[in-house]
Design an enzyme around this catalytic site. Sequence first.
Site, PDB file in Angstrom:
ATOM      1  N   LYS A   1     -19.517   0.361 -11.674  1.00 28.06           N
ATOM      2  CA  LYS A   1     -19.383   1.633 -12.405  1.00 28.06           C
ATOM      3  C   LYS A   1     -18.591   1.451 -13.711  1.00 28.06           C
ATOM      4  CE  LYS A   1     -19.893   4.498  -8.290  1.00 28.06           C
ATOM      5  NZ  LYS A   1     -20.352   3.388  -7.455  1.00 28.06           N
TER       6      LYS A   1
ATOM      7  N   ASN B   1      -2.958   3.481   6.922  1.00 24.87           N
ATOM      8  CA  ASN B   1      -3.861   2.327   6.787  1.00 24.87           C
ATOM      9  C   ASN B   1      -3.085   1.015   6.858  1.00 24.87           C
ATOM     10  OD1 ASN B   1      -6.148   3.801   6.537  1.00 24.87           O
ATOM     11  ND2 ASN B   1      -6.361   3.570   4.324  1.00 24.87           N
TER      12      ASN B   1
ATOM     13  N   ASP C   1       0.856  -1.194   0.000  1.00 24.76           N
ATOM     14  CA  ASP C   1       0.000   0.000   0.000  1.00 24.76           C
ATOM     15  C   ASP C   1       0.883   1.232   0.000  1.00 24.76           C
ATOM     16  OD1 ASP C   1      -2.065   2.018   0.679  1.00 24.76           O
ATOM     17  OD2 ASP C   1      -3.304   0.273   1.091  1.00 24.76           O
TER      18      ASP C   1
ATOM     19  N   SER D   1       4.078   2.136  -4.345  1.00 24.92           N
ATOM     20  CA  SER D   1       3.011   2.550  -5.260  1.00 24.92           C
ATOM     21  C   SER D   1       2.954   1.603  -6.450  1.00 24.92           C
ATOM     22  CB  SER D   1       3.272   3.969  -5.767  1.00 24.92           C
ATOM     23  OG  SER D   1       2.368   4.268  -6.822  1.00 24.92           O
TER      24      SER D   1
END
Length: 472
Positions: A265, A174, A169, A197
Amino acid sequence: MIIGAGSAGEKILRETLVTPKINKEVVCFIDDDLSKKGRRIHNVPVVGGRNEILQQAEKYHVDEIYIALPSIDDKEVSEILNICKETKCKLKKLPGIYQFLNDEITLEKLKDVEVQDLLGRDPIKVNLEEIMGYVQDKVVMVTGGGGSIGSELCRQIAKSHPKQLIIVDIYENNAYDIQLELQRKYPKLNLETMIASVRDQNKINDLFAYYHPDIVYHAAAHKHVPLMEDAPHEAIKNNVFGTLNVAKAANQYGVKKFILISTDKAVNPTNIMGASKRLCEMIVQSFDKKSKTEFVAVRFGNVLGSNGSVIPLFKKQIQNGGPITITHPDIIRYFMTIPEAVSLVLQAGSYAHGGEIFVLDMGKPVKILDMAKNLIKLSGLEPDVDIEIKFIGLRPGEKLYEEMLMKEEGMQTTPNKMIHIGKPIELSHDFFDQLDHLYQVAYDEDSNIRKEVHQIVDTYHYDENTTHGVKQ
């Protein structure tokens, strides 16, 4: 008021009687078993069935209602809760049969009723043995492992005895939270947490070369629709080329299964976030054709309680005294809980042969307005009296409703009737050349980016006058 005059309800009553510091008085029981009506439990009357709830709550000046029905299904619970929410009482419920069987029935174990308890469908069931079978003793990597979906994936995988779990992450806070939680719960788990990343191809290659994961769950993504409308280049760089980097590494380093987390979506997208996820699905399907790795995508709707989702926002707005803001009175969405979404992802992974898009049957869509009203009522308040509901208009790229499948994708079922498979869509033979061009467009901050995305995703529709997030 206690709903359920069985042994669970009796235990809760007994606790209020024998614990002096609990300053609560149980005034009546409700039970649908008519043979219990008129009886007394420790001198507290059973006053009737669910159709008496509203009347009796008023008669006895009830402030709190406890639901003590451990063995009835979620549909039944939601029917009862939908009556209770009209009383303006605080609602709490026993989490379920597990607490009942383990004799853990105490006031402390009662949970606040959440809006998902009103959805009225049974939770999705999955075959955990199937999941265990393919995760056990495997090296598993989760990108975006600190996010709402990613962290729950890590929790459920950690239970299934992987050989090693690698959390990747870019957001350290987090990642740190889920790392601490898993170290506490599973001290023997072989856990690695890497800050990296997915945009950094060299770093991703290094991680794959070092850890050689067997299974990759790719959950890293930008997902906020309005923010991505304002930053379309970032949506493409992170979602599309981040996915491409991880997919290339999975192919190069012999990963067995690659599972992309996608979204409803992506179907006929009207926003750049949805279009970027459609491109991710296309990348996955393209790689599946040429790779030994099984590449699949799992698509689901809105996840209740995930970061940035509508429920936490509404709760904050209620705490602040309102108003609750909704874009449109008719807007509807499909909803599921985070654990459901993740168990679907895990089970779909066990069905994967490669190239599929798995889709969850999420039941009936829910009206966001109804959700807002219910949340206000669950807080013991009245919509548009205590808390105003304000309509602010659809945001750029937002639909009134989401579709779960494109028509041409067709439908196949799986052994889990809640999981369907969409047929892969034919892709252009020069798809990867088109991606190369899109890469330039994204990194050049080209203002034509939406047009370029439409060239590849012809189902993507956008407002040609939109200049959000584009340097003029």
